[in-house]
Design an enzyme around this catalytic site. Structure first.
Site, PDB file in Angstrom:
ATOM      1  N   HIS A  63       2.342 -10.413 -26.487  1.00  0.00           N
ATOM      2  CA  HIS A  63       3.509 -11.134 -26.959  1.00  0.00           C
ATOM      3  C   HIS A  63       3.789 -12.533 -26.248  1.00  0.00           C
ATOM      4  CE1 HIS A  63       4.616  -7.703 -29.544  1.00  0.00           C
ATOM      5  NE2 HIS A  63       3.941  -6.968 -28.632  1.00  0.00           N
ATOM      6  N   SER A 114       3.639   2.714   7.837  1.00  0.00           N
ATOM      7  CA  SER A 114       3.865   2.755   9.379  1.00  0.00           C
ATOM      8  C   SER A 114       5.280   3.016   9.742  1.00  0.00           C
ATOM      9  CB  SER A 114       3.844   0.987   9.538  1.00  0.00           C
ATOM     10  OG  SER A 114       4.815   0.285   8.727  1.00  0.00           O
ATOM     11  N   LYS A 154       5.086 -10.518   9.286  1.00  0.00           N
ATOM     12  CA  LYS A 154       5.885  -9.360   9.861  1.00  0.00           C
ATOM     13  C   LYS A 154       6.463  -9.692  11.280  1.00  0.00           C
ATOM     14  CE  LYS A 154       4.400  -5.469   6.985  1.00  0.00           C
ATOM     15  NZ  LYS A 154       3.619  -4.170   6.886  1.00  0.00           N
ATOM     16  N   SER A 209       6.596   4.624   3.479  1.00  0.00           N
ATOM     17  CA  SER A 209       6.279   3.633   4.444  1.00  0.00           C
ATOM     18  C   SER A 209       5.211   4.141   5.257  1.00  0.00           C
ATOM     19  CB  SER A 209       7.362   2.860   5.192  1.00  0.00           C
ATOM     20  OG  SER A 209       6.860   2.084   6.015  1.00  0.00           O
ATOM     21  N   GLU A 250      -6.420  -7.623  -1.091  1.00  0.00           N
ATOM     22  CA  GLU A 250      -6.527  -7.150   0.614  1.00  0.00           C
ATOM     23  C   GLU A 250      -7.880  -7.006   0.989  1.00  0.00           C
ATOM     24  OE1 GLU A 250      -3.248  -5.126   2.341  1.00  0.00           O
ATOM     25  OE2 GLU A 250      -2.397  -4.722   0.272  1.00  0.00           O
ATOM     26  N   THR A 258       8.490  -0.595   7.865  1.00  0.00           N
ATOM     27  CA  THR A 258       8.550  -1.787   6.925  1.00  0.00           C
ATOM     28  C   THR A 258      10.149  -2.309   6.680  1.00  0.00           C
ATOM     29  OG1 THR A 258       6.629  -1.414   5.820  1.00  0.00           O
ATOM     30  CG2 THR A 258       7.916  -2.695   4.514  1.00  0.00           C
ATOM     31  N   GLY A 310       0.933  -1.232  -0.030  1.00  0.00           N
ATOM     32  CA  GLY A 310      -0.059   0.055  -0.012  1.00  0.00           C
ATOM     33  C   GLY A 310       0.917   1.169  -0.148  1.00  0.00           C
ATOM     34  N   SER A 311       2.080   1.037   0.458  1.00  0.00           N
ATOM     35  CA  SER A 311       2.917   2.411   0.173  1.00  0.00           C
ATOM     36  C   SER A 311       3.742   2.346  -0.785  1.00  0.00           C
ATOM     37  CB  SER A 311       3.767   2.387   1.591  1.00  0.00           C
ATOM     38  OG  SER A 311       3.187   2.305   2.836  1.00  0.00           O
ATOM     39  N   ARG A 370      -3.491   0.949   2.720  1.00  0.00           N
ATOM     40  CA  ARG A 370      -4.120   0.903   1.381  1.00  0.00           C
ATOM     41  C   ARG A 370      -4.985   2.021   1.295  1.00  0.00           C
ATOM     42  NH1 ARG A 370      -5.501  -3.390   4.063  1.00  0.00           N
ATOM     43  NH2 ARG A 370      -7.684  -4.084   4.269  1.00  0.00           N
TER      44      ARG A 370
HETATM   45  O1  PA5 Z   1      -1.700  -3.218   2.965  1.00  0.00           O
HETATM   46  C1  PA5 Z   1      -0.789  -3.417   3.663  1.00  0.00           C
HETATM   47  O2  PA5 Z   1      -0.826  -3.362   4.970  1.00  0.00           O
HETATM   48  C2  PA5 Z   1       0.520  -3.420   3.265  1.00  0.00           C
HETATM   49  O3  PA5 Z   1       0.483  -3.598   1.633  1.00  0.00           O
HETATM   50  C3  PA5 Z   1       1.585  -2.432   3.648  1.00  0.00           C
HETATM   51  O4  PA5 Z   1       1.348  -1.332   2.805  1.00  0.00           O
HETATM   52  C4  PA5 Z   1       2.923  -3.051   3.497  1.00  0.00           C
HETATM   53  O5  PA5 Z   1       3.180  -4.338   4.117  1.00  0.00           O
HETATM   54  C5  PA5 Z   1       4.047  -2.026   3.756  1.00  0.00           C
HETATM   55  O6  PA5 Z   1       3.708  -1.451   4.978  1.00  0.00           O
HETATM   56  P1  PA5 Z   1       3.951   0.070   5.318  1.00  0.00           P
HETATM   57  O7  PA5 Z   1       2.731   0.796   4.374  1.00  0.00           O
HETATM   58  O8  PA5 Z   1       3.433   0.357   6.614  1.00  0.00           O
HETATM   59  O9  PA5 Z   1       5.227   0.435   4.879  1.00  0.00           O
END
Ligand code: PA5
Length: 327
Positions: free
Chosen positions: A230, A85, A321, A83, A214, A88, A41-42, A135
């Site tokens: 292709h 959080s 994680k 990131s 997700e 990561t 998501g980041s 996300r």
């Molecule tokens: O949706 C999620 O929780 C993940 O795809 C996170 O985005 C990914 O694990 C990375 O974490 P962060 O966005 O905290 O860096």
């Protein structure tokens, strides 16, 4: 999550407000290349932004979704850590390497290790509101990255203006988006989604797949045209009605790719027995992308309902994680 999707345009507005308060240090050396580190998501915001600015920006942008940086990174690289959080490990380790290589560093996060790392080392960092699933924070990373590139003089304000225009576009089309999103979720339910779009919309279709993964607990894959013409197109020789192809159409598709879309749709529909055409609205690549992103966010919500899944649950990511954290 329903509330977070419904307030997407408010988050874009809030992201502009945050951006308006930021002052950045200009790089003290020439920048030759840009590397953006981020996962899930980041990381997706970086992919979408790189699609949006590729025709304007004079510097190559490399996306890193790994622990290590490419060999070319050095003092003349701008390395951006994204990131939500801030914790990561792939991103924080890549940034440690960037620091060791003397790169110019910038961070986008809601806090955590990344915020601390930037503060301790005197790197600029934008802090976005935390506490939600990464996300659902896409609006923030999109606007902060564009704003940073604009403030550093890498791009004009046009992209930011187009994001602004998207707010009105989405708000004016809320009812229509809802209807199409429900139709899309009905079409995908019980099948494997196969998402196709032109290369400059790759970030949008990757985001779509990630949201179905997700939010809806649903497997799908994505490929771009012309590349899939292709190889994967031949794979449809083994295709059948288990697969649900979705074509992300837009007015700015290259004329030769338009023809490719037609031929591909025709070939694929003979095997899958159906195709879903998503038509982007908007006057620019950015508006069309944000329209599609928002529509798919809703489709992922409705598909989650159909699957009787928990939209917020990402327990397996958290478990993974925490296990890695013990190493
Ligand atoms: O949706 C999620 O929780 C993940 O795809 C996170 O985005 C990914 O694990 C990375 O974490 P962060 O966005 O905290 O860096």
């Amino acid at each position: 999550m329903k509330e977070l999707i419904a307030t997407f345009t408010n988050q874009l507005e809030e992201a502009f407000e945050i951006a308006s308060k930021q002052a950045f240090n200009a790089p003290d050396r020439p920048i030759h290349n840009i590397v953006i580190c981020g996962l899930g998501g980041s990381g997706i915001g970086a992919k979408i932004v790189s699609n949006w600015v590729q025709n304007e920006i004079a510097l190559p942008i490399t996306l890193v979704n790994e622990y290590t940086l490419p060999g070319f990174v050095g003092p003349n690289s701008l390395v951006i850590g994204s990131s939500y959080s801030g914790n990561t490990e792939e991103t924080t380790m890549a940034l440690d390497e960037a620091k060791a290589k003397g790169a110019f560093i910038f961070g986008v996060t809601s806090g955590g290790h990344l915020a601390k790392f930037c503060t301790e080392n005197g790197y600029d960092c934008v802090i976005v509101p935390g506490g939600n699933p990464p996300r659902s924070a896409l609006a923030y990373s999109l606007v902060q990255l564009l704003n940073y590139f604009n403030k550093l003089g890498f791009i004009s304000a046009k992209s930011l203006d187009e994001v602004q225009a998207s707010i009105g576009l989405i708000r004016n089309n809320t009812a229509e988006i809802d209807v199409i999103a429900q139709e899309l979720s009905t079409y995908l339910f019980g099948k494997v989604g196969v998402l196709y779009g032109e290369t400059k919309y790759e970030g949008v279709i990757v985001r779509a797949r990630q949201q179905f993964n997700e939010n809806s607990k649903y497997l799908a894959w994505n490929q771009v045209i012309p590349e899939m013409n292709h190889n994967e197109l031949v794979g449809w020789g083994g295709g059948d009605e288990r697969f649900a192809p979705v074509f992300f159409n837009a007015a700015d598709i290259h004329p030769r790719n338009k023809k490719r879309f037609e031929i591909t749709k025709d070939a694929v529909s003979k095997k899958s027995n159906a195709v879903f055409n998503l038509e982007a609205k908007g006057d620019s690549l950015i508006e069309r992308s944000l329209y599609l992103i928002h529509l798919v966010d809703w489709a992922s919500y409705y598909l989650c309902e159909r699957n009787h899944a928990d939209i917020m649950d990402i327990e397996i990511i958290d478990y993974l994680k925490s296990e890695l954290g013990k190493m």
